[in-house]
Design an enzyme around this catalytic site. Structure first.
Site, mmCIF file in Angstrom:
data_model
loop_
_atom_site.group_PDB
_atom_site.id
_atom_site.type_symbol
_atom_site.label_atom_id
_atom_site.label_comp_id
_atom_site.label_asym_id
_atom_site.label_seq_id
_atom_site.Cartn_x
_atom_site.Cartn_y
_atom_site.Cartn_z
ATOM 1 C CG ASP A 1 -1.803 1.225 1.332
ATOM 2 O OD1 ASP A 1 -2.266 1.703 0.265
ATOM 3 O OD2 ASP A 1 -2.047 1.731 2.436
ATOM 4 C CB SER A 2 0.168 4.781 -0.665
ATOM 5 O OG SER A 2 -0.949 4.882 0.211
ATOM 6 C CE1 TYR B 1 2.834 5.397 -3.043
ATOM 7 C CE2 TYR B 1 1.568 3.733 -4.214
ATOM 8 C CZ TYR B 1 2.706 4.117 -3.553
ATOM 9 O OH TYR B 1 3.727 3.219 -3.409
ATOM 10 N N GLY B 2 -2.473 9.439 -3.553
ATOM 11 C CA GLY B 2 -3.706 9.985 -4.108
ATOM 12 C C GLY B 2 -3.580 11.302 -4.847
ATOM 13 C CB CYS C 1 -3.092 0.921 -2.543
ATOM 14 S SG CYS C 1 -3.045 2.686 -2.879
ATOM 15 C CG ASN C 2 -9.540 1.476 -2.890
ATOM 16 O OD1 ASN C 2 -10.537 0.945 -3.325
ATOM 17 N ND2 ASN C 2 -9.153 1.320 -1.639
ATOM 18 C CB THR C 3 -4.596 5.502 -5.016
ATOM 19 O OG1 THR C 3 -5.455 5.973 -3.980
ATOM 20 C CG2 THR C 3 -4.174 6.646 -5.894
ATOM 21 C CD GLU D 1 0.814 6.486 5.874
ATOM 22 O OE1 GLU D 1 1.972 6.312 6.278
ATOM 23 O OE2 GLU D 1 0.070 5.546 5.499
ATOM 24 C CB CYS E 1 -9.040 5.325 0.729
ATOM 25 S SG CYS E 1 -7.375 5.570 1.391
ATOM 26 C CB THR E 2 -6.748 0.143 2.011
ATOM 27 O OG1 THR E 2 -5.550 0.839 1.646
ATOM 28 C CG2 THR E 2 -7.261 -0.648 0.834
ATOM 29 C CG HIS E 3 -4.697 5.021 4.644
ATOM 30 N ND1 HIS E 3 -4.216 4.536 3.462
ATOM 31 C CD2 HIS E 3 -3.613 5.433 5.360
ATOM 32 C CE1 HIS E 3 -2.886 4.651 3.452
ATOM 33 N NE2 HIS E 3 -2.496 5.194 4.597
HETATM 34 N N1 DGL Z 1 -4.597 3.321 0.957
HETATM 35 C C1 DGL Z 1 -4.568 4.098 -0.241
HETATM 36 C C2 DGL Z 1 -5.837 3.808 -1.067
HETATM 37 O O1 DGL Z 1 -6.456 2.807 -0.849
HETATM 38 C C3 DGL Z 1 -4.289 5.512 0.115
HETATM 39 C C4 DGL Z 1 -3.980 6.358 -1.047
HETATM 40 C C5 DGL Z 1 -3.013 7.459 -0.833
HETATM 41 O O2 DGL Z 1 -1.871 7.175 -0.462
HETATM 42 O O3 DGL Z 1 -3.402 8.591 -1.108
HETATM 43 O O4 DGL Z 1 -6.223 4.530 -1.936
#
Ligand code: DGL
Length: 259
Positions: free
Chosen positions: A10-11, A42-43, A73-75, A151, A183-185
């Site tokens: 993940d990011s 990453y978004g 990570c969805n992004t 984070e 988003c997985t967060h």
């Molecule tokens: N966990 C990432 C997701 O699912 C976070 C994206 C990010 O880093 O902006 O999109």
């Protein structure tokens, strides 16, 4: 090969919400989790940057001998999954916002989706929304600042509550009955979300479905670890080890790694 680990990235720390679902369903699997927190979020990055960061993470996991890769990570999924699948010849599982079940089950004909800019602006997200939600109202909100707060260890802060209130109010005004966490967060925000949203709003994410899909793909490729021993789970971050450690069990070790 079946004893080789499942590689998850993940990011940052959010993908641990997916790791938990995987570990619950497949406790005997060995796993390696990579948190690319040094490059989070990453978004807000360009598609090109998200793709090259995803390649870096996948190559690291493949070099560790992983039998399957989970893009937690969805992004990264919505921007890079096609290219990753074209490039590598091991199974690659991604995660996308659960638009379909929300759109199929809504009674108020209005659903909310909270996700990153990178996810909401991706072609894959638009395709899914057009396919399943063209006849309902979809209130999209970019969760700007949420990943940064998580984070930096400010999950339970007043700043977080204020941001969420801001993003959820237009959804409440539109009478949504489903909120999709894209988003997985965000599953870590559950107590706050429940507190802010009206009782009838159901909150859904894709974690459990992804874990079931991983199991099915491992079975199909004859890659399920049949050992009865508990899996060995390794966690690496190029960011703050204590933030990652705070989201997982105390007995699990987190190591700093410059990858
Ligand atoms: N966990 C990432 C997701 O699912 C976070 C994206 C990010 O880093 O902006 O999109």
């Amino acid at each position: 090969m079946s004893k080789q680990p499942i590689g998850i990235f993940d990011s940052g720390v959010g993908g641990t919400s997916i790791w938990k679902e995987i570990n619950m369903l497949l406790p005997n699997e060995n796993t390696i989790y990579l948190a690319d927190s040094a490059n989070a979020p990453y978004g807000l990055k360009t598609k090109e940057t998200i793709v090259s960061l995803s390649i870096k993470n996948v190559e690291h996991l493949i070099n560790q001998g992983c039998k399957i890769i989970v893009v937690a990570c969805n992004t990264a999924t919505t921007n890079a999954i096609y290219l990753l699948r074209e490039t590598y010849n091991i199974p690659i599982i991604g995660i996308e916002p659960a638009i379909k079940p929300a759109a199929l089950n809504t009674q108020t004909k209005a659903i909310g989706i909270l996700a990153t800019k990178g996810t909401l602006s991706s072609e894959l997200f638009h395709k899914t929304t057009d396919l399943f939600a063209s006849d309902i109202t979809v209130i999209e909100r970019i969760g700007e600042g949420i990943v940064e707060l998580i984070e930096s260890g400010q999950l339970h802060s007043e700043a977080m509550r204020n941001l969420l209130k801001l993003y959820l109010q237009p959804m409440i005004d539109a009478n949504i009955d489903y909120l999709v966490l894209g988003c997985t967060h965000y599953p870590y925000l559950m107590p706050l979300l429940i507190d802010i949203l009206p009782n009838h709003v159901k909150i859904i994410d894709s974690g459990e479905a992804v874990a079931r899909q991983i199991k099915a793909v491992l079975e199909k490729h004859d890659l399920l670890n049949t050992s009865v021993a508990k899996g060995n789970c390794q966690f690496f971050t190029n960011g703050k080890t204590e933030v990652l450690a705070s989201l997982i069990d105390d007995t699990l070790k987190v190591e700093y790694l410059d990858f």
